[in-house]
Write a protein that holds these residues in place. Structure first.
Motif, PDB file in Angstrom:
ATOM      1  N   ARG A   1       0.861  -1.204   0.000  1.00 29.45           N
ATOM      2  CA  ARG A   1       0.000   0.000   0.000  1.00 29.45           C
ATOM      3  C   ARG A   1       0.891   1.246   0.000  1.00 29.45           C
ATOM      4  O   ARG A   1       0.656   2.206  -0.712  1.00 29.45           O
ATOM      5  CB  ARG A   1      -0.909  -0.007   1.244  1.00 29.45           C
ATOM      6  N   GLY A   2       1.967   1.205   0.805  1.00 27.62           N
ATOM      7  CA  GLY A   2       2.916   2.326   0.839  1.00 27.62           C
ATOM      8  C   GLY A   2       3.554   2.544  -0.527  1.00 27.62           C
ATOM      9  O   GLY A   2       3.655   3.675  -1.007  1.00 27.62           O
ATOM     10  N   LEU A   3       3.962   1.458  -1.172  1.00 25.23           N
ATOM     11  CA  LEU A   3       4.592   1.587  -2.498  1.00 25.23           C
ATOM     12  C   LEU A   3       3.602   2.163  -3.512  1.00 25.23           C
ATOM     13  O   LEU A   3       3.964   2.979  -4.354  1.00 25.23           O
ATOM     14  CB  LEU A   3       5.114   0.227  -2.983  1.00 25.23           C
ATOM     15  N   MET A   4       2.342   1.750  -3.403  1.00 24.34           N
ATOM     16  CA  MET A   4       1.315   2.257  -4.332  1.00 24.34           C
ATOM     17  C   MET A   4       1.087   3.758  -4.118  1.00 24.34           C
ATOM     18  O   MET A   4       0.623   4.447  -5.008  1.00 24.34           O
ATOM     19  CB  MET A   4      -0.021   1.520  -4.121  1.00 24.34           C
ATOM     20  N   LEU A   5       1.389   4.237  -2.886  1.00 25.49           N
ATOM     21  CA  LEU A   5       1.248   5.674  -2.596  1.00 25.49           C
ATOM     22  C   LEU A   5       2.555   6.414  -2.899  1.00 25.49           C
ATOM     23  O   LEU A   5       2.699   7.583  -2.548  1.00 25.49           O
ATOM     24  CB  LEU A   5       0.878   5.864  -1.121  1.00 25.49           C
TER      25      LEU A   5
ATOM     26  N   SER B   1      -8.203   2.310  -2.749  1.00 21.40           N
ATOM     27  CA  SER B   1      -8.321   3.486  -1.874  1.00 21.40           C
ATOM     28  C   SER B   1      -9.191   3.127  -0.678  1.00 21.40           C
ATOM     29  O   SER B   1     -10.083   2.288  -0.806  1.00 21.40           O
ATOM     30  CB  SER B   1      -8.982   4.640  -2.610  1.00 21.40           C
ATOM     31  N   PRO B   2      -8.972   3.794   0.465  1.00 19.73           N
ATOM     32  CA  PRO B   2      -9.830   3.503   1.627  1.00 19.73           C
ATOM     33  C   PRO B   2     -11.283   3.864   1.322  1.00 19.73           C
ATOM     34  O   PRO B   2     -11.522   4.799   0.558  1.00 19.73           O
ATOM     35  CB  PRO B   2      -9.282   4.405   2.722  1.00 19.73           C
ATOM     36  N   PRO B   3     -12.246   3.144   1.928  1.00 21.23           N
ATOM     37  CA  PRO B   3     -13.663   3.422   1.649  1.00 21.23           C
ATOM     38  C   PRO B   3     -14.022   4.888   1.900  1.00 21.23           C
ATOM     39  O   PRO B   3     -14.864   5.435   1.220  1.00 21.23           O
ATOM     40  CB  PRO B   3     -14.416   2.502   2.615  1.00 21.23           C
ATOM     41  N   ARG B   4     -13.344   5.550   2.876  1.00 28.55           N
ATOM     42  CA  ARG B   4     -13.683   6.958   3.167  1.00 28.55           C
ATOM     43  C   ARG B   4     -13.398   7.859   1.965  1.00 28.55           C
ATOM     44  O   ARG B   4     -13.956   8.935   1.848  1.00 28.55           O
ATOM     45  CB  ARG B   4     -12.923   7.480   4.391  1.00 28.55           C
ATOM     46  N   ASN B   5     -12.490   7.402   1.056  1.00 29.47           N
ATOM     47  CA  ASN B   5     -12.138   8.218  -0.117  1.00 29.47           C
ATOM     48  C   ASN B   5     -12.911   7.830  -1.364  1.00 29.47           C
ATOM     49  O   ASN B   5     -12.722   8.416  -2.412  1.00 29.47           O
ATOM     50  CB  ASN B   5     -10.644   8.071  -0.444  1.00 29.47           C
TER      51      ASN B   5
END
Ligand code: COA
Length: 208
Positions: free
Chosen positions: A117-121, A200-204
């Motif tokens: 997830r970090g690499l994707m960001l 992406s997180p559901p909040r986004n």
């Protein structure tokens, strides 16, 4: 014979909290409060909370079919983790597997999911702190090429234990390529679905 259990890496939801908080309580001396979990999940824009869910489809017998009993799936949250992404640094804040599920590669799946997830960001660094007495977790991190860069004295308030500040150099292409190999090999070893590291997180998620 029951089919092989499946594993799903996905974002933590409010419904997971009783299971997550139980694993937290069984794993750490200073568990997080429910309020902290709700904040990290629903409000913090920097936070990425993950769970590993174990599930098994149950087929029905002929008699059950006659009685109109539907097939169902048994599901359990077996581990969780948290990551903050701030100023290009992916910081792993927490990771734990239920004590009864440890030693099966599930902690590794959670760690790999958060690193990815970090690499994707486009993280430039992946960092974490670990108690100097926690050899089990350190072994896991070393397997993923985290290196100790510093000792943080008396970092843990409950007993003044020091922490290792461990970092994975994701700017090194060779380190990233070995990571991708390890991440891919998890799919060969487990019936794993990842709905976290590339999502992406559901909040986004835009509301319809
Ligand atoms: C740390 C933790 C998440 C590891 O999860 P796990 O599911 O047991 O670990 P895995 O089965 O995925 O093992 C992955 C690697 O961890 C290391 N490891 C796991 N169990 C170990 C043990 N008993 N002794 C030494 N190393 C161990 C090994 O490097 C292992 O790789 P290998 O199987 O190729 O040798 C788990 O032990 C846990 O929840 N501990 C309590 C919470 C905690 O300490 N979190 C870390 C806070 S910094």
């Amino acid at each position: 014979m029951s089919p092989k259990p499946n594993l799903l890496l996905r974002y933590m939801s409010t419904a997971d909290l009783p299971y997550v908080m139980e694993i937290d309580r069984l794993s750490f001396e200073i568990p997080w409060s429910e309020k902290s979990y709700r904040y990290e999940m629903n409000e913090s824009e920097q936070s990425f909370m993950v769970v590993l869910e174990w599930y098994q489809e149950r087929t029905v017998t002929r008699l059950q079919k006659l009685l109109h009993i539907q097939p169902f799936a048994e599901r359990r949250v077996v581990g969780y983790g948290g990551m903050w992404f701030i100023s290009g640094e992916a910081h792993i804040s927490s990771i734990a597997v239920h004590p009864r599920g440890r030693g099966r590669g599930w902690g590794e799946i959670l760690l790999a999911g958060m690193v990815r997830r970090g690499l994707m960001l486009s993280a430039e660094e992946v960092a974490l702190e670990v108690r100097i007495s926690n050899h089990r977790a350190q072994n896991l991190y070393r397997k993923y090429e985290f290196k100790t860069v510093e000792i943080k004295p008396r970092y843990y308030r409950n007993n003044n234990e020091d922490a290792f500040d461990m970092r994975m150099n994701v700017l090194d292409a060779a380190v990233c390529s070995r990571f991708e190999e390890r991440y891919s090999s998890l799919f060969a070893a487990f019936q794993l679905s990842d709905h976290f590291s590339d999502f992406s997180p559901p909040r986004n998620t835009p509301k319809p």
